[in-house]
Design a protein around this motif. Structure first.
Motif, PDB file in Angstrom:
ATOM      1  N   THR A   1     -12.270   6.659  10.949  1.00  0.00           N
ATOM      2  CA  THR A   1     -13.159   5.807  11.732  1.00  0.00           C
ATOM      3  C   THR A   1     -12.328   5.131  12.801  1.00  0.00           C
ATOM      4  N   ILE A   2     -12.667   5.376  14.062  1.00  0.00           N
ATOM      5  CA  ILE A   2     -11.939   4.804  15.191  1.00  0.00           C
ATOM      6  C   ILE A   2     -12.791   3.695  15.805  1.00  0.00           C
ATOM      7  N   ALA A   3     -12.169   2.528  15.989  1.00  0.00           N
ATOM      8  CA  ALA A   3     -12.861   1.406  16.615  1.00  0.00           C
ATOM      9  C   ALA A   3     -13.229   1.774  18.043  1.00  0.00           C
ATOM     10  N   GLY A   4     -14.445   1.430  18.452  1.00  0.00           N
ATOM     11  CA  GLY A   4     -14.928   1.762  19.787  1.00  0.00           C
ATOM     12  C   GLY A   4     -15.071   0.533  20.663  1.00  0.00           C
ATOM     13  N   TYR A   5     -15.651   0.767  21.825  1.00  0.00           N
ATOM     14  CA  TYR A   5     -15.876  -0.307  22.793  1.00  0.00           C
ATOM     15  C   TYR A   5     -17.359  -0.352  23.114  1.00  0.00           C
ATOM     16  N   PRO A   6     -17.983  -1.502  23.262  1.00  0.00           N
ATOM     17  CA  PRO A   6     -17.398  -2.801  22.961  1.00  0.00           C
ATOM     18  C   PRO A   6     -17.143  -2.954  21.464  1.00  0.00           C
TER      19      PRO A   6
ATOM     20  N   LYS B   1      -0.903   2.370   7.611  1.00  0.00           N
ATOM     21  CA  LYS B   1      -0.535   1.203   6.803  1.00  0.00           C
ATOM     22  C   LYS B   1      -1.747   0.874   5.962  1.00  0.00           C
ATOM     23  N   GLY B   2      -1.619   1.100   4.653  1.00  0.00           N
ATOM     24  CA  GLY B   2      -2.789   0.963   3.792  1.00  0.00           C
ATOM     25  C   GLY B   2      -3.821   1.980   4.213  1.00  0.00           C
ATOM     26  N   ASP B   3      -5.043   1.511   4.489  1.00  0.00           N
ATOM     27  CA  ASP B   3      -6.079   2.438   4.956  1.00  0.00           C
ATOM     28  C   ASP B   3      -6.237   2.404   6.475  1.00  0.00           C
ATOM     29  N   SER B   4      -5.312   1.746   7.173  1.00  0.00           N
ATOM     30  CA  SER B   4      -5.359   1.697   8.642  1.00  0.00           C
ATOM     31  C   SER B   4      -4.577   2.860   9.235  1.00  0.00           C
TER      32      SER B   4
ATOM     33  N   ALA C   1       0.844  -1.198   0.000  1.00  0.00           N
ATOM     34  CA  ALA C   1       0.000   0.000   0.000  1.00  0.00           C
ATOM     35  C   ALA C   1       0.877   1.245   0.000  1.00  0.00           C
ATOM     36  N   ALA C   2       0.480   2.214  -0.797  1.00  0.00           N
ATOM     37  CA  ALA C   2       1.250   3.455  -0.899  1.00  0.00           C
ATOM     38  C   ALA C   2       1.078   4.297   0.354  1.00  0.00           C
TER      39      ALA C   2
ATOM     40  N   ARG D   1      -7.159   2.503  17.273  1.00  0.00           N
ATOM     41  CA  ARG D   1      -7.015   1.893  15.960  1.00  0.00           C
ATOM     42  C   ARG D   1      -8.220   2.227  15.105  1.00  0.00           C
ATOM     43  N   GLY D   2      -7.959   2.386  13.818  1.00  0.00           N
ATOM     44  CA  GLY D   2      -9.069   2.667  12.925  1.00  0.00           C
ATOM     45  C   GLY D   2      -8.646   2.633  11.473  1.00  0.00           C
TER      46      GLY D   2
END
Length: 141
Positions: A119-124, A86-89, A16-17, A104-105
């Protein structure tokens, strides 16, 4: 057979660029939406979003986010640390009053309009927050 074909394609795919130089700049928060899948409620568009996010080519960032909490007035969040893509992460590594953390997102950058969606990963697990941002400074800041 089919699985080994997919594996070969994945291994031969180009890496990934990295984001373009214009990605590293200061952004203004324009919207924030919270998705809470533990309830049957619709996504929440958070009112009164403001502040900036500075992403620097050296991998450091500064976040100054404010949201309006009704009659309670604005609430301010500041965060400083390092980020990687890294890529779209995208990963935000920081230490605050609660200690060390990594958010992380994923991100989507539109070079033509200099718009950024994170977009950020949430909890739960499964919940998420989606931030919409617009570049405010000349590229490279």
């Amino acid at each position: 057979m089919m699985r080994s074909c997919f594996l070969a394609i994945a291994l031969l795919a180009p890496p990934a660029a990295d984001p373009p130089a214009a990605f590293y700049t200061t952004y203004t928060y324009t919207a924030y939406t919270v998705y809470d899948f533990t309830t049957s409620e619709m996504p929440t568009q958070v009112e009164g979003v403001g502040g900036t996010l500075a992403l620097r080519a050296d991998g450091t960032y500064d976040k100054r986010l404010s949201i309006l909490l009704g009659a309670n007035g604005p609430r301010y969040f500041t965060q400083h640390g390092r980020f990687t893509t890294k890529g779209d992460s995208i990963f935000f590594d920081f230490t605050d009053l609660k200690g060390h953390d990594v958010q992380r997102g994923t991100f989507r950058y539109a070079p033509a309009t200099r718009q950024l969606s994170i977009t950020i990963a949430g909890y739960p697990t499964g919940n998420k927050g989606v931030y919409e941002l617009a570049a405010t400074a000349p590229a490279g800041n």
